[in-house]
Each structure stands twice: as C-alpha cells, then as structure tokens.
Design a protein around this motif. Structure first.
Motif, PDB file in Angstrom:
ATOM      1  N   PHE A  34       0.852  -1.187   0.000  1.00 57.45           N
ATOM      2  CA  PHE A  34       0.000   0.000   0.000  1.00 57.45           C
ATOM      3  C   PHE A  34       0.888   1.238   0.000  1.00 57.45           C
ATOM      4  O   PHE A  34       1.841   1.325   0.786  1.00 57.45           O
ATOM      5  CB  PHE A  34      -0.904   0.033   1.236  1.00 57.45           C
ATOM      6  N   VAL A  35       0.553   2.190  -0.863  1.00 54.96           N
ATOM      7  CA  VAL A  35       1.273   3.459  -0.903  1.00 54.96           C
ATOM      8  C   VAL A  35       0.277   4.575  -0.616  1.00 54.96           C
ATOM      9  O   VAL A  35      -0.612   4.859  -1.433  1.00 54.96           O
ATOM     10  CB  VAL A  35       1.946   3.701  -2.271  1.00 54.96           C
ATOM     11  N   PHE A  36       0.378   5.184   0.578  1.00 55.50           N
ATOM     12  CA  PHE A  36      -0.455   6.332   0.943  1.00 55.50           C
ATOM     13  C   PHE A  36       0.382   7.590   0.737  1.00 55.50           C
ATOM     14  O   PHE A  36       1.478   7.705   1.311  1.00 55.50           O
ATOM     15  CB  PHE A  36      -0.898   6.237   2.402  1.00 55.50           C
ATOM     16  N   TYR A  37      -0.117   8.546  -0.059  1.00 56.47           N
ATOM     17  CA  TYR A  37       0.696   9.722  -0.380  1.00 56.47           C
ATOM     18  C   TYR A  37      -0.119  11.007  -0.211  1.00 56.47           C
ATOM     19  O   TYR A  37      -1.350  10.998  -0.240  1.00 56.47           O
ATOM     20  CB  TYR A  37       1.229   9.623  -1.814  1.00 56.47           C
ATOM     21  N   ASP A  38       0.597  12.130  -0.007  1.00 57.96           N
ATOM     22  CA  ASP A  38      -0.077  13.425   0.120  1.00 57.96           C
ATOM     23  C   ASP A  38       0.317  14.335  -1.045  1.00 57.96           C
ATOM     24  O   ASP A  38       1.058  13.936  -1.950  1.00 57.96           O
ATOM     25  CB  ASP A  38       0.226  14.080   1.473  1.00 57.96           C
ATOM     26  N   ASN A  39      -0.173  15.577  -1.013  1.00 63.14           N
ATOM     27  CA  ASN A  39       0.068  16.507  -2.124  1.00 63.14           C
ATOM     28  C   ASN A  39       1.513  16.993  -2.200  1.00 63.14           C
ATOM     29  O   ASN A  39       1.933  17.540  -3.226  1.00 63.14           O
ATOM     30  CB  ASN A  39      -0.863  17.723  -2.000  1.00 63.14           C
ATOM     31  N   GLU A  40       2.281  16.815  -1.117  1.00 71.21           N
ATOM     32  CA  GLU A  40       3.672  17.266  -1.089  1.00 71.21           C
ATOM     33  C   GLU A  40       4.648  16.164  -1.472  1.00 71.21           C
ATOM     34  O   GLU A  40       5.855  16.360  -1.428  1.00 71.21           O
ATOM     35  CB  GLU A  40       4.021  17.794   0.308  1.00 71.21           C
ATOM     36  N   TYR A  98       7.826   1.823   5.493  1.00 70.36           N
ATOM     37  CA  TYR A  98       8.786   2.923   5.359  1.00 70.36           C
ATOM     38  C   TYR A  98       7.996   4.226   5.229  1.00 70.36           C
ATOM     39  O   TYR A  98       6.974   4.272   4.525  1.00 70.36           O
ATOM     40  CB  TYR A  98       9.633   2.778   4.089  1.00 70.36           C
ATOM     41  N   PHE A  99       8.480   5.275   5.887  1.00 81.37           N
ATOM     42  CA  PHE A  99       7.950   6.612   5.628  1.00 81.37           C
ATOM     43  C   PHE A  99       8.974   7.348   4.775  1.00 81.37           C
ATOM     44  O   PHE A  99      10.158   7.415   5.121  1.00 81.37           O
ATOM     45  CB  PHE A  99       7.693   7.388   6.917  1.00 81.37           C
ATOM     46  N   VAL A 100       8.520   7.880   3.637  1.00 79.89           N
ATOM     47  CA  VAL A 100       9.431   8.488   2.662  1.00 79.89           C
ATOM     48  C   VAL A 100       9.071   9.960   2.485  1.00 79.89           C
ATOM     49  O   VAL A 100       7.913  10.303   2.237  1.00 79.89           O
ATOM     50  CB  VAL A 100       9.348   7.760   1.305  1.00 79.89           C
ATOM     51  N   ASN A 101      10.075  10.820   2.630  1.00 83.01           N
ATOM     52  CA  ASN A 101       9.904  12.255   2.430  1.00 83.01           C
ATOM     53  C   ASN A 101      10.926  12.701   1.384  1.00 83.01           C
ATOM     54  O   ASN A 101      12.135  12.535   1.592  1.00 83.01           O
ATOM     55  CB  ASN A 101      10.135  12.995   3.749  1.00 83.01           C
ATOM     56  N   PRO A 102      10.490  13.265   0.253  1.00 88.77           N
ATOM     57  CA  PRO A 102      11.439  13.651  -0.801  1.00 88.77           C
ATOM     58  C   PRO A 102      12.463  14.680  -0.349  1.00 88.77           C
ATOM     59  O   PRO A 102      13.503  14.849  -0.998  1.00 88.77           O
ATOM     60  CB  PRO A 102      10.534  14.210  -1.911  1.00 88.77           C
ATOM     61  N   GLU A 103      12.215  15.365   0.781  1.00 92.02           N
ATOM     62  CA  GLU A 103      13.176  16.347   1.293  1.00 92.02           C
ATOM     63  C   GLU A 103      14.309  15.687   2.086  1.00 92.02           C
ATOM     64  O   GLU A 103      15.310  16.340   2.386  1.00 92.02           O
ATOM     65  CB  GLU A 103      12.452  17.373   2.173  1.00 92.02           C
ATOM     66  N   ASN A 104      14.133  14.392   2.425  1.00 90.27           N
ATOM     67  CA  ASN A 104      15.150  13.678   3.197  1.00 90.27           C
ATOM     68  C   ASN A 104      15.986  12.790   2.284  1.00 90.27           C
ATOM     69  O   ASN A 104      15.662  12.592   1.114  1.00 90.27           O
ATOM     70  CB  ASN A 104      14.492  12.830   4.291  1.00 90.27           C
ATOM     71  N   THR A 105      17.036  12.198   2.856  1.00 84.15           N
ATOM     72  CA  THR A 105      17.879  11.301   2.062  1.00 84.15           C
ATOM     73  C   THR A 105      17.208   9.957   1.816  1.00 84.15           C
ATOM     74  O   THR A 105      17.491   9.291   0.823  1.00 84.15           O
ATOM     75  CB  THR A 105      19.213  11.053   2.780  1.00 84.15           C
ATOM     76  N   ASN A 106      16.332   9.519   2.746  1.00 86.73           N
ATOM     77  CA  ASN A 106      15.638   8.226   2.616  1.00 86.73           C
ATOM     78  C   ASN A 106      16.634   7.095   2.365  1.00 86.73           C
ATOM     79  O   ASN A 106      16.371   6.164   1.587  1.00 86.73           O
ATOM     80  CB  ASN A 106      14.590   8.279   1.490  1.00 86.73           C
ATOM     81  N   LYS A 107      17.772   7.188   3.038  1.00 83.38           N
ATOM     82  CA  LYS A 107      18.881   6.277   2.770  1.00 83.38           C
ATOM     83  C   LYS A 107      18.489   4.812   2.951  1.00 83.38           C
ATOM     84  O   LYS A 107      18.809   3.962   2.110  1.00 83.38           O
ATOM     85  CB  LYS A 107      20.050   6.631   3.698  1.00 83.38           C
ATOM     86  N   THR A 108      17.803   4.503   4.038  1.00 83.33           N
ATOM     87  CA  THR A 108      17.452   3.103   4.310  1.00 83.33           C
ATOM     88  C   THR A 108      16.467   2.575   3.278  1.00 83.33           C
ATOM     89  O   THR A 108      16.626   1.472   2.751  1.00 83.33           O
ATOM     90  CB  THR A 108      16.857   2.968   5.725  1.00 83.33           C
ATOM     91  N   PHE A 109      15.450   3.373   2.978  1.00 82.93           N
ATOM     92  CA  PHE A 109      14.443   2.963   1.989  1.00 82.93           C
ATOM     93  C   PHE A 109      15.106   2.700   0.636  1.00 82.93           C
ATOM     94  O   PHE A 109      14.887   1.657   0.006  1.00 82.93           O
ATOM     95  CB  PHE A 109      13.378   4.054   1.866  1.00 82.93           C
ATOM     96  N   VAL A 110      15.922   3.612   0.186  1.00 84.30           N
ATOM     97  CA  VAL A 110      16.564   3.481  -1.124  1.00 84.30           C
ATOM     98  C   VAL A 110      17.453   2.243  -1.158  1.00 84.30           C
ATOM     99  O   VAL A 110      17.391   1.423  -2.082  1.00 84.30           O
ATOM    100  CB  VAL A 110      17.390   4.746  -1.458  1.00 84.30           C
ATOM    101  N   SER A 111      18.278   2.092  -0.134  1.00 84.83           N
ATOM    102  CA  SER A 111      19.226   0.986  -0.116  1.00 84.83           C
ATOM    103  C   SER A 111      18.527  -0.366  -0.092  1.00 84.83           C
ATOM    104  O   SER A 111      18.832  -1.254  -0.886  1.00 84.83           O
ATOM    105  CB  SER A 111      20.147   1.130   1.100  1.00 84.83           C
ATOM    106  N   ARG A 112      17.573  -0.509   0.815  1.00 84.29           N
ATOM    107  CA  ARG A 112      16.953  -1.823   1.013  1.00 84.29           C
ATOM    108  C   ARG A 112      15.989  -2.179  -0.115  1.00 84.29           C
ATOM    109  O   ARG A 112      15.970  -3.310  -0.613  1.00 84.29           O
ATOM    110  CB  ARG A 112      16.225  -1.835   2.359  1.00 84.29           C
ATOM    111  N   ILE A 113      15.161  -1.229  -0.548  1.00 85.99           N
ATOM    112  CA  ILE A 113      14.169  -1.519  -1.588  1.00 85.99           C
ATOM    113  C   ILE A 113      14.832  -1.619  -2.961  1.00 85.99           C
ATOM    114  O   ILE A 113      14.447  -2.435  -3.797  1.00 85.99           O
ATOM    115  CB  ILE A 113      13.057  -0.450  -1.587  1.00 85.99           C
TER     116      ILE A 113
END
Length: 607
Positions: free
Chosen positions: A102-108, A135-150
């Motif tokens: 499931f991917v829940f997303y907002d306008n930002e 995972y919680f993903v924010n485009p303003e952050n590095t999201n290092k764990t999400f990127v690496s693992r996924i």
C-alpha cells in the motif's frame, strides 16, 4: 540508485508506482479497481482514490497486490497511521491475496510504503492477523534506508520482500556504529570520580547515561518538542564560542543545560543565567561560552519540562555541610572546568580511533560524531509490535543499546557485564506470546468466559467476540484493576509489551473510551474518599481534572487516556540496575508523548 525508485521518491503517483513494480517484477500487470465505497466512516474523511493498481504472481504461487490512496492532509511519520492500517485491512477483506503493498501519499509527495502479509503461523487458526512493515518516505530527506533496502530487493517472493522491510539489520548496523563511537569515546572522556569507583567503570556508567539521555532527546525531537537547531552544526557555531579549556563546549553549554536546567526544571522555576549559587542546580550555567544569548533562549524556551528522572543532575552539593560529590559535574566554577572532558569531536564530524583495547583483534576505525551518526538513521517514536513494524529505530532501541553496552566490557573481570547482571533482552515475539497466554488465563480465571473467545479478544486480529455491554464492562473493569509486575524488568520489554496488549484489548472492547472514562472517575472518587483527601475535596478535584484533561477529545489520542491510567494504576517493575529503571520509565514516557498533541498555548505546552 535506479531511475524508477528516483522517480517514485521525487514524484509519487499511480503512474510511477506502476512503473516501479513493472521494473521490479516481471509478472506484474496493471489491474485497476476503486475501493472508495469502503470509506464511509468520518475517521477516513481525509482519504480518497483508494485504487488497486496491479498484481503479480510469483513462482511459488504467492500473490502480491499493489494499492495506492491519497491523503488530503500533511503526512508525517505518524499522522493517520492507524487509519491507514485499518483502510488496508478493509480493502484486503474485499480482495484477498497472500500479500500487498500500500502506498499512501499526500500533495507534497510524502508517502508511506507499506507491505502487509498474513501471519499464517498455525495454518489451522481461523483468524490470523495481518502484519504490516512500513517505510515513511519524504522527498526532502535522504531516505537512505528505503533506497538501499528496496533498491537491492529483487521482489522474487514474499519472503524476500519481507526481508527488505526487516528492522533487524537496521538495528544491528546502528548498534555496530554506536559501539565503535562508545569505545572510542571511552578513550577520550574524563568525568569526576568523587564516588571512588573503578575509573573505567565510572566512565562506562557516565557514557551509558549520556547515550541514553541523548537518544531519548532524539525521540523527543521527532515529536518536535526539541528544536532541530540544537543539533545543527552551523547553528551551533552561531551559538557558542568553543572556549572550554578541555574542548568540550558543546557538551557543557548545550547538552548539560538542555538535560539538567531545561528538561529537568519546571518552566517557571529556572531557565535563566544567575550568579553562581553553590548547591542550587536549577539555573543555566556556562554563560561565558554562549555568544548569542537571544538565540540560546529562543531555542530552550520551546522545550517542555519532563520530570523524567534520567535528566536529574547527580551532583550532590551541600555547602553548609561541606559536602561536594561531583558525578555529572554541572558546574560554573573555573576549578571544575578541567574535571570533565567530553570533546566536541565526539558529536560532529569524523575522526580515526584505535579501539583494539576493547576487541580481541586489532581494530582501527573511523568514528562518526554521535549527532551526525543519529542523523544517518530514521527514528520513530512509536514502539513497534510483532504485527506493526516501522522500518526505523524505535524506543526499544534504548533498551537494546543499554543492555548490549552493559555487556560489552567489564574492566574488573574482563568478562561480560551482561552475565554478571543478568541482563538479557527478550525478543518482541516471545514477549507478545507470553503476555497473550498470561492475560487469556487471567481473564478466564476471573470471568470463566469461553477460553477461545478470550483468546480471540486478546489476539492481534480486529475480531471482538463479546457483544453485550455487560460482558464488555466486566472485562474493562477487571483490566482497570489488574496488577502486572516484572520483578527483573531491565529496560522494560515485558511491561511495555503488556501495556501495548492491554491498550489493544481496551480499544477493541471500548473504542470511544466510554466505559474506561466512567471507571477512572469512580476510582478517583473512591481513592479520595479517605482521611488523606486535603482541604475540602481539593485532592478529588485535582484528580478529576486530570481525568477530564486526559479524555478531552481533540487534545489527545484515545490511547493516551488508556495508557495513562494503566501506567498509573496497573504497571510495576523492579530491577537491580538503576539506569535500567530509568530507561524503562522513559519508554513509558515516550509512549504517552506519542499520543499527546503539543500546544504552545497550554501549560508546559500540554505535555
């Protein structure tokens, strides 16, 4: 990082989600269906466009569904987290497969990327809960764990996907990084040893306290209760002059003032610089190191008082009795300046260290300052459960770090301190099983209700088999009077697991807290109908006011009132390690903070 995951982070949409899964899974195909008709309740008003986007079938016959949903507010690590879980389960009752994303997303462009899977376990069980990994993903952050693992996950079956959402590798890597920092720090720090214990033991105790205090502060920062600027090197450079003789200006001027004169002191009792007053420990110190007082007060004035114990200054200073025992050495006296050294390089930047003294093999490592180290990882203030896991470091980390560091080195015997103190951390799944079995048998003995119905009530499913108000009220009353004791509680694994389980059961039986509210009022009236009730019922009025505030709608989450009175009336713990007790209490503190809504207009910001 491949193009598809970059596009997903930078521009989350149904199109980029589908493109990502087509790239990852050869059998994935689009299959659109709308489920908005399931969201009739008011609590789901901010959600729309619940869409099945596609599905895939793996070679082992596992199936995976992919869904998306839009959220009209601003998503954060915790906002609408429970509603998202409930929506996912509602949808999966309609369109069931073995697993789902499931991917829940907002306008930002912020989004929660969740994997749900049936917890099969015993195949004969009629009811099995969904397990969620997120995972919680924010485009303003590095999201290092999400990127690496996924990015590395090949999505060949559900087991492989679940491994990519596993928290354990994250915790193991963090502990490895932190332990290198800890051992390097032991070679550089100095603390007063007025208590005359072994010198290395004195340092290890002080450093474990520092780590615990700092990690707890980091969790508070996640709740926006402590400003990020206190941990921003550029801002710190504006704030302090780095003139401490031992090179420890950041620790003394910022962290000690934060710990001992802000978090530990009520807002109206201190929070100002005064001329030295021996034995009076409520005021800020180290004014000589602060070059921008206005900025200092601007940052500290945003922080609530916690009264949590861990931030108590352990110095004992009684001039009239000629007693001075320095432990934390929170002192403005110039002759104490060189008695404590916690160098600035331990907090920011990198440096090389030889920590072979603490390892069997020679070990030279590059050590990252602990502030920069903490910034590498994602944190969540929610305690994970075996059935709902955020892929981030949660408050259980306080216990894991403490009990592992305690085991790491004993300077007196060169054996593990864990063996000597009996410190062993119990895994969540074991805790959950033991608590579930104990609670079912307890309720069965108290009520003689059907054992299987009680087992279903206590399970992590949504099923609630008790329909009559009499049954519900009876069980809620029993739980309000339950006493749970862990006589060797360590850093709180069992008490915290018990709290989570009780809150879960109460929410099933009494979703709007109607029964729980009446019982808490009755308890307050009963307990204050005694000789110790002061001044014409003032004690009773105060207790009832606390209850009214706890249950006030729109201020706190419903779980806040459940937790507050369970903690106050039902939960007990004992341990031989004082700092373990502090960590245990702090985890309960954090569990309450999770469900509070800070309000700058209220006393102590509503905390």
């Amino acid at each position: 990082m491949n193009e598809q995951i970059t596009n997903l982070i930078e521009n989350v949409s149904n199109e980029t989600i589908n493109r990502f899964f087509k790239h990852k899974i050869s059998s994935y195909y689009e299959d659109s269906e709308n489920y908005d008709y399931l969201l009739k309740e008011a609590e789901f008003a901010k959600f729309s466009d619940i869409e099945k986007l596609g599905q895939a079938e793996f070679e082992n016959a596992d199936d995976l569904l992919v869904f998306s949903a839009k959220y009209s507010g601003n998503l954060s690590e915790r906002s609408s987290k429970k509603q998202q879980y409930e929506i996912a389960k509602k949808v999966l009752r309609e369109d069931f497969k073995d697993g789902a994303i499931f991917v829940f997303y907002d306008n930002e462009g912020r989004f929660r990327f969740s994997f749900l899977r049936k917890n099969y376990g015993d195949k004969t069980q009629k009811f099995t809960p969904w397990r969620r990994f997120t995972y919680f993903v924010n485009p303003e952050n590095t999201n290092k764990t999400f990127v690496s693992r996924i990015d590395k996950c090949n999505f060949t079956n559900l087991d492989v996907i679940q491994e990519a959402f596993s928290v354990e590798p994250l915790s193991e890597q963090f502990y490895k990084d932190l332990s290198h920092w800890y051992f390097a720090a032991l070679l550089e720090v100095d603390f007063p040893n007025d208590t005359k214990i072994d010198e290395m033991k004195n340092k290890t105790n002080a450093m474990i306290r520092l780590i615990t205090r700092l990690i707890f502060v980091w969790f508070m920062k996640q709740k926006k209760l402590i400003p990020d600027d206190l941990f921003d090197k550029d801002k710190i450079d504006e704030l302090i002059n780095y003139q401490d003789k031992t090179g420890s200006t950041y620790y003394k001027a910022i962290l000690q003032n934060l710990f001992f004169a802000t978090l530990n002191i009520p807002i109206d009792k201190g929070r100002k610089f005064v001329n030295r007053q021996p034995g009076v420990q409520v005021f800020y110190r180290y004014k000589r190191f602060i070059k921008n007082e206005d900025l200092f007060f601007e940052l500290m004035d945003k922080i609530p008082y916690l009264n949590g114990g861990l931030f108590e200054n352990l110095d004992i200073v009684k001039p009239e009795e000629k007693i001075e025992i320095r432990v934390d050495c929170f002192s403005d006296r110039r002759d104490n300046e060189t008695r404590i050294s916690v160098p600035d390089n331990l907090f920011f930047g990198e440096h090389n260290a030889d920590i072979s003294k603490f390892y069997e093999s020679e070990t030279k490592v590059t050590v990252t300052g602990i502030i920069d180290l903490l910034k590498r990882y994602d944190f969540t203030i929610d305690e994970n459960t075996p059935y709902d896991m955020e892929v981030a470091l949660d408050p259980e980390l306080l216990g894991l770090v403490f009990e592992n560091l305690l085991a790491s080195y004993n300077p007196e015997t060169e054996s593990t301190a864990r063996k000597e103190s009996g410190s062993f951390y119990t895994p969540r799944v074991v805790v959950d099983y033991m608590i579930e079995e104990s609670l079912v048998n307890y309720l069965n003995n108290k009520t003689e209700y059907d054992y299987e119905k009680l087992k279903l009530l206590v399970s992590n499913t949504d099923s609630q088999p008790f329909e009559t108000e009499t049954e519900k009220k009876n069980i809620v009353e029993i739980l309000s009077n339950i006493k749970i004791l862990d006589p060797a509680c360590g850093s709180g694994a069992f008490p915290m697991g018990a709290l989570q389980k009780l809150v879960h059961v109460l929410a099933k039986l009494d979703s709007d807290n109607t029964i729980w509210y009446k019982i808490q009022k009755e308890i307050a009236i009963r307990d204050t109908a005694t000789a110790y009730d002061i001044g014409d019922g003032e004690e009773r009025k105060m207790r009832l006011k606390i209850i009214e505030d706890a249950f006030e709608k729109g201020i706190n989450d419903p779980d806040y009132a459940r937790k507050l009175f369970l903690i106050e009336n039902c939960m007990y713990g004992v341990d031989i390690q004082p700092i373990a007790m502090q960590i245990s209490k702090l985890r309960f503190f954090i569990s309450l903070l999770v469900d509070q809504k800070p309000d700058i207009k209220r006393d102590n910001f509503g905390i």
